[in-house]
Design a protein around this motif. Structure first.
Motif, mmCIF file in Angstrom:
data_model
loop_
_atom_site.group_PDB
_atom_site.id
_atom_site.type_symbol
_atom_site.label_atom_id
_atom_site.label_comp_id
_atom_site.label_asym_id
_atom_site.label_seq_id
_atom_site.Cartn_x
_atom_site.Cartn_y
_atom_site.Cartn_z
ATOM 1 N N ASP A 134 6.939 3.383 3.455
ATOM 2 C CA ASP A 134 7.905 2.439 2.881
ATOM 3 C C ASP A 134 7.758 2.362 1.367
ATOM 4 O OD1 ASP A 134 8.808 1.934 5.410
ATOM 5 O OD2 ASP A 134 7.702 0.055 5.666
ATOM 6 N N LEU A 135 6.518 2.428 0.884
ATOM 7 C CA LEU A 135 6.292 2.376 -0.561
ATOM 8 C C LEU A 135 6.908 3.589 -1.256
ATOM 9 C CD1 LEU A 135 4.901 0.926 -2.943
ATOM 10 C CD2 LEU A 135 2.860 2.296 -2.453
ATOM 11 N N THR A 136 6.722 4.780 -0.679
ATOM 12 C CA THR A 136 7.305 5.974 -1.286
ATOM 13 C C THR A 136 8.832 5.940 -1.244
ATOM 14 O OG1 THR A 136 7.087 7.147 0.831
ATOM 15 C CG2 THR A 136 5.306 7.396 -0.762
ATOM 16 N N GLY A 147 5.216 12.401 -4.884
ATOM 17 C CA GLY A 147 4.738 11.347 -4.007
ATOM 18 C C GLY A 147 3.463 11.734 -3.285
ATOM 19 N N LEU A 148 3.424 12.963 -2.762
ATOM 20 C CA LEU A 148 2.218 13.433 -2.082
ATOM 21 C C LEU A 148 1.042 13.529 -3.043
ATOM 22 C CD1 LEU A 148 2.965 16.282 0.509
ATOM 23 C CD2 LEU A 148 1.707 14.183 0.861
ATOM 24 N N ILE A 149 1.296 14.022 -4.257
ATOM 25 C CA ILE A 149 0.222 14.166 -5.242
ATOM 26 C C ILE A 149 -0.372 12.806 -5.587
ATOM 27 C CG2 ILE A 149 -0.277 14.783 -7.635
ATOM 28 C CD1 ILE A 149 1.835 17.019 -7.326
ATOM 29 N N LEU A 150 0.489 11.821 -5.877
ATOM 30 C CA LEU A 150 0.003 10.494 -6.259
ATOM 31 C C LEU A 150 -0.757 9.843 -5.112
ATOM 32 C CD1 LEU A 150 3.079 9.106 -8.238
ATOM 33 C CD2 LEU A 150 0.932 9.980 -9.158
ATOM 34 N N PHE A 151 -0.263 9.996 -3.891
ATOM 35 C CA PHE A 151 -0.962 9.386 -2.762
ATOM 36 C C PHE A 151 -2.327 10.029 -2.555
ATOM 37 C CE2 PHE A 151 -2.225 9.678 1.661
ATOM 38 C CZ PHE A 151 -2.404 8.335 1.948
ATOM 39 N N TRP A 219 -0.256 13.527 6.483
ATOM 40 C CA TRP A 219 0.575 12.967 5.420
ATOM 41 C C TRP A 219 1.683 13.919 5.002
ATOM 42 C CZ3 TRP A 219 0.431 8.084 5.083
ATOM 43 C CH2 TRP A 219 -0.747 7.382 5.324
ATOM 44 N N ALA A 220 1.486 15.217 5.201
ATOM 45 C CA ALA A 220 2.555 16.166 4.905
ATOM 46 C C ALA A 220 3.759 15.935 5.810
ATOM 47 C CB ALA A 220 2.036 17.591 5.071
ATOM 48 N N VAL A 221 3.517 15.540 7.052
ATOM 49 C CA VAL A 221 4.607 15.262 7.986
ATOM 50 C C VAL A 221 5.201 13.882 7.745
ATOM 51 C CG1 VAL A 221 5.175 14.962 10.428
ATOM 52 C CG2 VAL A 221 3.671 16.811 9.734
ATOM 53 N N VAL A 222 4.347 12.904 7.395
ATOM 54 C CA VAL A 222 4.805 11.527 7.226
ATOM 55 C C VAL A 222 5.631 11.363 5.953
ATOM 56 C CG1 VAL A 222 4.025 9.150 6.827
ATOM 57 C CG2 VAL A 222 2.922 10.551 8.575
ATOM 58 N N LEU A 223 5.231 12.004 4.854
ATOM 59 C CA LEU A 223 5.835 11.748 3.547
ATOM 60 C C LEU A 223 6.812 12.818 3.084
ATOM 61 C CD1 LEU A 223 2.725 10.378 1.594
ATOM 62 C CD2 LEU A 223 4.458 9.111 2.872
#
Length: 282
Positions: A134-136, A147-151, A219-223
């Motif tokens: 939700d944040l992304t 987004g993935l990099i920052l997370f 996280w690759a699948v989620v984001l």
């Protein structure tokens, strides 16, 4: 207190150990061997149910050619590079500075801040799935490499800070005191005194974080979704169609995806082992 070395065991124990060791090693490598064999099987073997028998033909060049030239695998590999490399650099840079601050300076709240970094490592990442997604979305970072990099940087900095802080505290403090007496500024002490001594730790941490991020699937699948931002671990599932899975292409893609971390480890093996064992022997 310590286990008895195998050389001091009885002859029967040594023979049993030598006999069981290859068996255990083969069992451990069996999934990898199965994936490697699947990657050279023809598609007809899977439709005919020939999963574990001798391949009817060896389609090494055909299968890997489809992976590289008839799919988005090169794009997924580039996405993984563009995600992993900035994450490793950003994580190491941040954790080096936070580890320096927490390891060198004594101030009120030092331990509290350090424990906060550690506490993040104990939170199950599945709990964070919905709020992070939700944040992304709210920040317009969903389905982007940024987004993935920052997370990943935020999530890995806690472990890296723990690693760096403990390493820096083991360094000889008189070096820093001598530099301060000479009038060297604090940022210069970090860059020219502490950072060169941290090279083994930096190398070890770089290999670990590179492996963690490159192999991340959850996280690759989620984001992310689609070839624009998905890394290779999630992109391998693109070989699945609606009604069947191309196991031979998925296996070939898995072998290709596993090569960069293996290559990274062998290139940095000397520094990696030095970083992990530094200080183990006085």
């Amino acid at each position: 207190m310590f286990p008895t070395p195998i050389e001091k065991k009885s002859r029967s124990y040594q023979m049993a150990y030598q006999g069981l060791l290859p068996v255990v090693l083969v069992m451990w490598l069996l999934p990898l061997i199965a994936v490697a064999v699947f990657s050279i099987r023809p598609d007809s073997d899977f439709t005919n149910g020939n999963y574990w028998g001798v391949p009817s033909s060896f389609n090494f060049f055909e299968n890997y050619g489809k992976v590289f030239f008839e799919s988005d695998m090169p794009r997924y590999l580039l996405n993984s590079v563009f995600i992993t490399v900035p994450t490793v650099l950003g994580t190491i840079a941040l954790s080096s500075m936070t580890g320096f601050a927490l390891g060198i300076y004594k101030f009120k709240g030092n331990l509290l801040i350090f424990f906060m970094f550690i506490a993040g490592n104990f939170v199950p990442f599945q709990i964070l799935m919905v709020p992070v997604r939700d944040l992304t979305v709210n920040m317009n970072l969903y389905d982007t490499k940024t987004g993935l990099i920052l997370f990943h940087i935020a999530f890995q900095t806690g472990f890296c800070t723990l690693f760096m802080r403990n390493f820096i505290r083991a360094l000889p403090f008189p070096l820093i005191e001598a530099a301060r007496v000479e009038g060297v500024r604090e940022w210069q002490i970090f860059l020219y005194v502490v950072l060169p001594l941290m090279k083994p730790a930096l190398a070890a941490l770089a290999v670990l974080i590179f492996t963690f991020i490159w192999n991340d699937y959850f996280w690759a699948v989620v984001l992310t979704q689609g070839p624009d931002a998905q890394p290779v671990t999630a992109g391998i599932t693109a070989f699945n169609s609606q009604y069947r899975a191309a196991y031979h292409l998925m296996s070939a893609g898995s072998i290709v995806a596993a090569l960069p971390p293996v290559l990274m480890f062998f290139l940095m093996q000397k520094h990696f082992i030095a970083g992990l064992t530094l200080g183990a022997v006085k």
